[in-house]
Scaffold this active site. Structure first.
Site, PDB file in Angstrom:
ATOM      1  N   CYS A  70       0.833  -1.195   0.000  1.00 28.50           N
ATOM      2  CA  CYS A  70       0.000   0.000   0.000  1.00 28.50           C
ATOM      3  C   CYS A  70       0.875   1.255   0.000  1.00 28.50           C
ATOM      4  CB  CYS A  70      -0.913  -0.025   1.229  1.00 28.50           C
ATOM      5  SG  CYS A  70      -1.863   1.478   1.433  1.00 28.50           S
ATOM      6  N   CYS A  93      -0.288   3.916   2.553  1.00 28.93           N
ATOM      7  CA  CYS A  93       0.024   3.595   3.951  1.00 28.93           C
ATOM      8  C   CYS A  93       1.511   3.750   4.246  1.00 28.93           C
ATOM      9  CB  CYS A  93      -0.351   2.149   4.273  1.00 28.93           C
ATOM     10  SG  CYS A  93      -1.964   1.652   3.712  1.00 28.93           S
ATOM     11  N   ASP A  94       2.340   3.236   3.365  1.00 26.05           N
ATOM     12  CA  ASP A  94       3.746   3.050   3.716  1.00 26.05           C
ATOM     13  C   ASP A  94       4.716   3.915   2.909  1.00 26.05           C
ATOM     14  OD1 ASP A  94       2.680   1.163   5.389  1.00 26.05           O
ATOM     15  OD2 ASP A  94       3.145  -0.527   4.085  1.00 26.05           O
TER      16      ASP A  94
END
Lengths: 113, 305
Positions: free
Chosen positions: B135, B138-139
């Site tokens: 992701c 997200c990251d």
């Protein structure tokens, strides 16, 4: 801001107080993202299944979340959420990125039961 | 004493929840079970802008939550974050074993959806969240100013890569073909970006950690030669796979790509067993088509009595 049905820890003092007063605490530290939401939801369900464990979440971007971001157990983590399990005030397990309900259940069995 | 329901819905995404709403409103005793929580992939969608009835985009989390509450309001029961330990779909009475407890039902709706496909290469599980991510939203910011590998060349891979480019110093795309499968407008942006390079016709075979770097060992699919590249992280976006692992020991018929086959009433080849949503073989996978599938299956069960 985390818009979930879990109680969100607002400060490092609140976290410290929580782990001082409760034997078993699990904290999912993340954002409202696709890897984090499933873990919050699992925690929400498990709150009822494991009443002796305190389940909380915490906003990864809040300055006070540094107490989780900077844990030695999370040093190599590069994936949200950071999920940390405490027992008797000590970190007994930490995971990075999404987890299934079975993985969370297995961790609870391993370190909190 | 064994619990029995008119209907058990396995999977609490939009297809399963729509089925539960219709079934519960149709006075069928209905249980929804899911190994995760309610909402399926919709729950993790930032905003949904094309679901009819909402003028402004609605968060996927809220939409999924509303669907669950609507089903509960009409009497559907939920058992979430459980493990399905057994399944019997043949015979008139069906059984689902939930955390070791056997529950009976006259009808079963399979709504298990699909999940991001994994490479299943050695090291992938070990370094998940610790060098390997799925992701960009997200990251991505863990890799600010760093060099990463992206595995995949479809729409999701290229769209996520464009997002990653806001953070990273460079991207090396490893793709199994020698052209991108993404839509031209997205592919062209990636091909024109000087921060992006491509390793065509390669597939990762192994991931290893070397000090602070991730080493990707990839096979050239044409020459069979192995190459190693070291970067700060790896992002994997290689599409979705149907969640059919639960049905491996059943005689349910699957398409050549592994999706459950149904007729237009959502009936599988096993009487009383229906399949809806992303796990079903069909052309379009949208929230609206998932809801449609769930509706049809529930109405069909109600009609048959």
């Amino acid at each position: 801001m985390l818009s979930t049905n879990l109680t969100t820890i607002q400060s490092k003092e609140e976290l410290a107080d929580l782990i001082a007063k409760n034997e078993k605490v699990a904290v999912c530290c993340g954002r409202m993202g696709p890897m984090c939401i499933p873990v919050y939801d699992i925690f929400e369900v498990f709150q009822e299944k494991y009443p002796d464990i305190v389940f909380r979440n915490m906003d990864f971007d809040s300055p006070d979340a540094a107490v989780i971001r900077n844990l030695p157990e999370c040093r190599l983590f590069n994936g949200l959420p950071f999920t940390v399990y405490y027992r008797n005030g000590k970190v007994v397990k930490a995971t990075s990125s999404i987890q299934t309900s079975k993985q969370v259940k297995d961790i609870i069995t391993e370190v909190l039961e | 004493m064994q619990k029995n329901y008119d209907l058990i819905v396995i999977g609490a995404g939009p297809a399963g929840l729509a089925a539960a709403i219709y079934a519960a409103r149709g006075s069928l005793s209905t249980l929804v079970v899911d190994e995760s929580s309610a909402g399926g992939q919709v729950k993790t969608t930032h905003q949904v802008a094309n679901y009819p009835g909402f003028i402004e985009p609605i968060s996927g989390y809220e939409l999924a939550g509303n669907m669950r509450k609507q089903a509960e309001r009409y009497g559907a029961a939920f058992d979430l974050a459980i493990e399905i330990t057994g399944l019997s779909l043949s015979g008139q009475q069906k059984f689902v074993e939930v955390d070791g407890e056997k529950i009976g039902a006259k009808n079963i709706i399979l709504a298990t959806g699909s999940s991001p496909r994994l490479l299943d290469a050695p090291g992938e599980q070990e370094f998940k969240g610790n060098g390997i991510s799925y992701c960009a939203t997200c990251d991505g910011d863990f890799y600010k100013g760093k060099d990463v590998v992206v595995v995949g060349g479809g729409n999701s891979a290229m769209e996520e890569s464009l997002l990653l480019l806001q953070y990273v110093n460079s991207i090396t795309v490893i793709h199994q073909f020698d052209v991108l499968q993404a839509e031209k407008v997205t592919a062209d942006k990636m091909l024109a970006n000087p921060k992006v390079s491509f390793l065509w016709s390669h597939e990762p075979r192994k991931f290893e950690r070397v000090n602070d770097k991730m080493r990707v060992v990839a096979e050239n699919l044409k020459t069979k030669e192995m190459v190693s590249i070291e970067r700060d992280g790896v992002f994997v976006f290689i599409g979705l796979k149907p969640n059919t692992g639960l049905f491996e020991k059943t005689s349910l018929q699957l398409s050549e790509h592994g999706y459950l086959l149904t007729n237009d009433k959502m009936e599988t080849n096993l009487p009383g067993v229906y399949a809806v949503g992303d796990v079903r073989a069909k052309q379009y996978r949208q929230i609206t088509t998932a809801v449609s599938d769930g509706t049809i299956a529930a109405l069909e069960i109600i009609r048959k009595g």
